[in-house]
Design an enzyme around this catalytic site. Structure first.
Site, short mmCIF file in Angstrom:
data_model
loop_
_atom_site.label_atom_id
_atom_site.label_comp_id
_atom_site.label_asym_id
_atom_site.label_seq_id
_atom_site.Cartn_x
_atom_site.Cartn_y
_atom_site.Cartn_z
N CYS A 86 0.84 -1.20 0.00
CA CYS A 86 0.00 0.00 0.00
C CYS A 86 0.87 1.25 0.00
O CYS A 86 1.56 1.54 0.98
CB CYS A 86 -0.90 -0.06 1.23
N CYS A 89 0.41 3.68 2.86
CA CYS A 89 0.93 3.05 4.09
C CYS A 89 2.45 3.18 4.15
O CYS A 89 3.01 3.56 5.19
CB CYS A 89 0.57 1.56 4.13
#
Length: 187
Positions: A86, A89
Site C-alpha cells: 500500500c 501506508c
C-alpha cells in the site's frame, strides 16, 4: 522542438513510469509523502468521540503467538491498519516508526496487517522498522473493522477514540505528539 512536443514527451514519460510496476509504487509513495505533510489530523471533540468497549480481539504476533487486544485495556493505544504493498501506508511508515521510537515504552502500538509473515519480515528488514506487527485472527471489534488502509487510530486509556484517520499522515507532527504527551500524563 516546440513547447507542445516537449510537454507531450514529459507527459508520456510520466504515464510510462506510472504503468511500470517497478517505478509506479515509488512515485506513488513520494506523492503520498507530500500529501501526508499537508493532510490535517483533528482531535475529536469529547462529545464526538466513539468509544471502544469490546477489547476481546485475538491477533497473531510476529512469532506466531496469539495476543489478545484486551491486554492493552487501560493503556494509550495507537492502532495502524496497513499493508506492505500500500503506497500511502509505505509513505507514512517513517513517521509512525519515529512515533514508536519515541513512545513505544509508554504507548501500546498495534500495527495490523493481513500480509504473510515472511513478507512483513522482509519489509521491516529492508526499511529498518522495529515496530510490532500483528495479524488479524478473528473477533475484530466492530468499531475497529476497516475497509480502507491506511487507517490509524489513537485511543485513550478509557477507550475513547481521539483520532481515526484513513490516509497517509505525518504521525510525528507536533500536534499528535502533544496529544500523546497529554494522554501519557493523564495515566
Amino acid at each position: 522542438m516546440n513547447k507542445s512536443k516537449i510537454s507531450n514527451f514529459f507527459f508520456l514519460v510520466v504515464i510510462v513510469l506510472l504503468i511500470v510496476p517497478q517505478t509506479r509504487t515509488s512515485i506513488q509513495v513520494v506523492l503520498h509523502k507530500a500529501i501526508a505533510l499537508v493532510n490535517p489530523v483533528s482531535i475529536r471533540k469529547e462529545n464526538k468521540r466513539a468509544k471502544l468497549t469490546d477489547y476481546d480481539w485475538n491477533l497473531i504476533d510476529e512469532n506466531e503467538v496469539v495476543f489478545n487486544f484486551k491486554n492493552n485495556k487501560g493503556k494509550v493505544i495507537v492502532v495502524n491498519f496497513w499493508a506492505t504493498w500500500c503506497a500511502p501506508c509505505i509513505a507514512e511508515m517513517p513517521s509512525l516508526q519515529k512515533l514508536y521510537d519515541t513512545y513505544g515504552d509508554k504507548v501500546a502500538f498495534m500495527f495490523i496487517t493481513n500480509d504473510p509473515l515472511p513478507k512483513i519480515e522482509d519489509f521491516k528488514t529492508k526499511h529498518n522498522y522495529t515496530f510490532p506487527v500483528y495479524l488479524r485472527r478473528f473477533n475484530t471489534p466492530e468499531i475497529l473493522i476497516t475497509k480502507s488502509i491506511p487507517r490509524t487510530l489513537l485511543i485513550d486509556q478509557n477507550g475513547e477514540i481521539l483520532i481515526d484517520k484513513s490516509s497517509a499522515v505525518d504521525w510525528f507532527s507536533v500536534k499528535i505528539r502533544k496529544e500523546i504527551e497529554k494522554l501519557i500524563k493523564a495515566i
